[in-house]
Design a protein around this motif. Structure first.
Motif, mmCIF file in Angstrom:
data_model
loop_
_atom_site.group_PDB
_atom_site.id
_atom_site.type_symbol
_atom_site.label_atom_id
_atom_site.label_comp_id
_atom_site.label_asym_id
_atom_site.label_seq_id
_atom_site.Cartn_x
_atom_site.Cartn_y
_atom_site.Cartn_z
ATOM 1 N N ILE A 187 -5.949 5.510 5.444
ATOM 2 C CA ILE A 187 -5.041 4.969 6.614
ATOM 3 C C ILE A 187 -5.208 5.588 7.860
ATOM 4 C CG2 ILE A 187 -2.609 4.241 6.903
ATOM 5 C CD1 ILE A 187 -2.322 3.969 3.987
ATOM 6 N N VAL A 188 -5.476 4.796 9.058
ATOM 7 C CA VAL A 188 -5.675 5.053 10.365
ATOM 8 C C VAL A 188 -4.450 4.778 11.031
ATOM 9 C CG1 VAL A 188 -7.140 5.099 12.291
ATOM 10 C CG2 VAL A 188 -7.969 4.947 9.978
ATOM 11 N N VAL A 189 -3.790 5.691 11.670
ATOM 12 C CA VAL A 189 -2.565 5.503 12.464
ATOM 13 C C VAL A 189 -2.970 6.095 13.981
ATOM 14 C CG1 VAL A 189 -0.101 6.068 12.624
ATOM 15 C CG2 VAL A 189 -1.089 5.486 10.562
ATOM 16 N N LEU A 190 -2.585 5.243 14.916
ATOM 17 C CA LEU A 190 -2.878 5.661 16.156
ATOM 18 C C LEU A 190 -1.612 6.142 17.062
ATOM 19 C CD1 LEU A 190 -4.856 5.710 18.642
ATOM 20 C CD2 LEU A 190 -4.398 3.242 19.169
ATOM 21 N N ALA A 191 -1.722 7.177 17.784
ATOM 22 C CA ALA A 191 -0.684 7.489 18.553
ATOM 23 C C ALA A 191 -0.647 6.781 19.764
ATOM 24 C CB ALA A 191 -0.731 9.170 18.772
ATOM 25 N N ASP A 192 -0.335 5.710 19.937
ATOM 26 C CA ASP A 192 -0.285 4.937 20.955
ATOM 27 C C ASP A 192 0.610 3.643 20.934
ATOM 28 O OD1 ASP A 192 -1.329 3.378 23.363
ATOM 29 O OD2 ASP A 192 -3.048 4.814 23.328
ATOM 30 N N SER B 27 -5.905 9.085 2.001
ATOM 31 C CA SER B 27 -5.116 9.733 2.678
ATOM 32 C C SER B 27 -4.863 9.226 4.038
ATOM 33 C CB SER B 27 -5.911 11.267 2.942
ATOM 34 O OG SER B 27 -5.939 11.980 1.625
ATOM 35 N N GLY B 28 -4.217 9.867 4.861
ATOM 36 C CA GLY B 28 -3.641 9.383 6.128
ATOM 37 C C GLY B 28 -4.452 10.210 7.155
ATOM 38 N N PHE B 29 -4.748 9.475 8.325
ATOM 39 C CA PHE B 29 -5.210 10.139 9.598
ATOM 40 C C PHE B 29 -4.494 9.530 10.694
ATOM 41 C CE2 PHE B 29 -8.983 10.114 12.802
ATOM 42 C CZ PHE B 29 -8.820 11.168 12.833
ATOM 43 N N VAL B 30 -3.974 10.523 11.471
ATOM 44 C CA VAL B 30 -3.273 10.196 12.747
ATOM 45 C C VAL B 30 -4.137 10.632 14.050
ATOM 46 C CG1 VAL B 30 -1.253 10.651 14.265
ATOM 47 C CG2 VAL B 30 -0.833 10.597 11.686
ATOM 48 N N TYR B 31 -4.679 9.674 14.833
ATOM 49 C CA TYR B 31 -5.455 9.931 15.705
ATOM 50 C C TYR B 31 -4.760 10.175 17.050
ATOM 51 C CZ TYR B 31 -9.150 9.384 19.155
ATOM 52 O OH TYR B 31 -10.255 9.727 20.152
ATOM 53 N N THR C 175 1.034 -1.150 -0.141
ATOM 54 C CA THR C 175 -0.018 -0.004 -0.021
ATOM 55 C C THR C 175 0.913 1.290 -0.060
ATOM 56 O OG1 THR C 175 -1.583 -1.181 1.130
ATOM 57 C CG2 THR C 175 -1.855 1.116 1.293
ATOM 58 N N PRO C 176 0.540 2.140 -0.943
ATOM 59 C CA PRO C 176 1.758 3.356 -0.972
ATOM 60 C C PRO C 176 1.265 4.134 -0.022
ATOM 61 C CG PRO C 176 -0.209 3.326 -2.565
ATOM 62 C CD PRO C 176 -0.388 2.317 -2.014
ATOM 63 N N LEU C 177 2.584 4.756 0.796
ATOM 64 C CA LEU C 177 2.060 5.980 1.881
ATOM 65 C C LEU C 177 1.547 7.178 1.228
ATOM 66 C CD1 LEU C 177 3.058 6.276 4.631
ATOM 67 C CD2 LEU C 177 4.937 7.453 3.791
ATOM 68 N N PRO C 178 0.312 7.470 1.926
ATOM 69 C CA PRO C 178 -0.417 8.653 1.363
ATOM 70 C C PRO C 178 0.543 9.900 1.412
ATOM 71 C CG PRO C 178 -1.469 7.394 2.997
ATOM 72 C CD PRO C 178 -0.259 6.923 3.062
ATOM 73 N N ALA C 179 -0.119 10.723 0.504
ATOM 74 C CA ALA C 179 0.655 11.962 0.505
ATOM 75 C C ALA C 179 0.153 13.082 1.494
ATOM 76 C CB ALA C 179 0.366 12.701 -1.077
ATOM 77 N N LEU C 180 -1.170 13.075 1.912
ATOM 78 C CA LEU C 180 -1.828 13.827 2.706
ATOM 79 C C LEU C 180 -2.191 13.276 4.139
ATOM 80 C CD1 LEU C 180 -2.873 16.871 3.002
ATOM 81 C CD2 LEU C 180 -4.721 16.195 1.554
ATOM 82 N N TRP C 181 -1.809 13.991 5.164
ATOM 83 C CA TRP C 181 -2.084 13.229 6.408
ATOM 84 C C TRP C 181 -2.844 14.222 7.324
ATOM 85 C CZ3 TRP C 181 -1.017 8.682 8.082
ATOM 86 C CH2 TRP C 181 -0.404 7.712 7.215
ATOM 87 N N LEU C 182 -4.025 14.029 7.922
ATOM 88 C CA LEU C 182 -4.785 14.991 8.955
ATOM 89 C C LEU C 182 -4.139 14.421 10.359
ATOM 90 C CD1 LEU C 182 -7.003 16.885 9.683
ATOM 91 C CD2 LEU C 182 -8.586 14.899 9.365
ATOM 92 N N ILE C 183 -3.879 15.254 11.234
ATOM 93 C CA ILE C 183 -3.676 15.006 12.230
ATOM 94 C C ILE C 183 -4.912 15.469 13.325
ATOM 95 C CG2 ILE C 183 -2.282 15.212 14.396
ATOM 96 C CD1 ILE C 183 -0.807 14.058 11.820
ATOM 97 N N SER C 184 -5.256 14.695 14.085
ATOM 98 C CA SER C 184 -6.483 14.964 15.214
ATOM 99 C C SER C 184 -5.861 15.614 16.400
ATOM 100 C CB SER C 184 -7.186 13.754 15.844
ATOM 101 O OG SER C 184 -6.417 13.100 16.841
ATOM 102 N N ASP C 185 -6.608 16.722 16.934
ATOM 103 C CA ASP C 185 -6.216 17.535 18.407
ATOM 104 C C ASP C 185 -7.583 17.898 18.733
ATOM 105 O OD1 ASP C 185 -5.274 20.676 18.825
ATOM 106 O OD2 ASP C 185 -3.610 18.975 19.174
ATOM 107 N N ALA C 186 -7.264 18.443 19.923
ATOM 108 C CA ALA C 186 -8.639 18.950 20.873
ATOM 109 C C ALA C 186 -9.166 20.186 19.554
ATOM 110 C CB ALA C 186 -8.065 19.565 22.163
#
Length: 183
Positions: free
Chosen positions: A64-69, A33-37, A5-16
């Motif tokens: 793609i969903v990536v978790l900060a954990d 795209s990518g999403f970092v939760y 799976t290719p690495l997405p070019a665009l990533w959204l990072i979650s925040d308060a």
């Protein structure tokens, strides 16, 4: 995430700050795209419940969903990968994408040593997330990126205009991808 799976070019990072507009932001991102939760501001039960709700929106757009954990939590929650300091991503866990946070040469060297799959280098520009942090600027960003043994994702004060000016193939943002987010 499969290695093919290719690495997405665009990533959204979650925040308060962008929590209230994340569903709309996930729908607006290009498919795949990518999403970092992150959502460090929530307690454990609330964080998990919010993750499940956002993951449904992300999966509907093939993000793609990536978790900060931890890797264990990422597997339990059904994430595609983990995000954090290079040392926190070791050892490698089969089937999980590992995105290292890199703020300088020491962390970049660790990310290289541990064979991370990608590196988010930050802050490239001034950012609301860390208003007192010194920005790297384009020259230092490119200097670090030259030494990376994995794909680089620019983070920190990024938006589409800055990504284009920086000549960066991959970039991530909090505010730059969530218009209408809380200040």
């Amino acid at each position: 995430m499969a290695s093919s799976t290719p690495l997405p070019a665009l990533w959204l990072i979650s925040d308060a700050r962008n929590d209230a507009v994340l569903e709309a932001a996930l729908r607006a991102l290009p498919r795949g795209s990518g999403f970092v939760y992150r959502h460090y501001h929530l307690g454990e039960a609330q964080r998990y419940a919010r993750y499940l709700a956002l993951m449904r929106h992300a999966r509907a757009r093939s993000h793609i969903v990536v978790l900060a954990d931890s890797a264990l939590t990422a597997r339990e929650w059904g994430a595609d990968g983990i995000y954090g300091a290079p040392r926190a991503l070791w050892p490698r866990r089969a089937g999980l994408l590992r995105i290292a946070t890199v703020h300088g040469m020491d962390e970049l060297a660790q990310a290289n040593l541990f064979g991370c799959d990608a590196m988010m280098i930050s802050p490239v520009f001034g950012t609301n997330s860390h208003p007192d942090a010194a920005a790297l600027g384009p020259a230092a960003f490119h200097g670090l990126a030259r030494h990376a043994l994995a794909p680089v994702i620019a983070l920190g004060g990024m938006d589409s205009d800055r990504a284009r000016a920086l000549g960066c193939e991959r970039w991530a943002a909090i505010d730059g991808l969530t218009p209408g987010a809380a200040p």
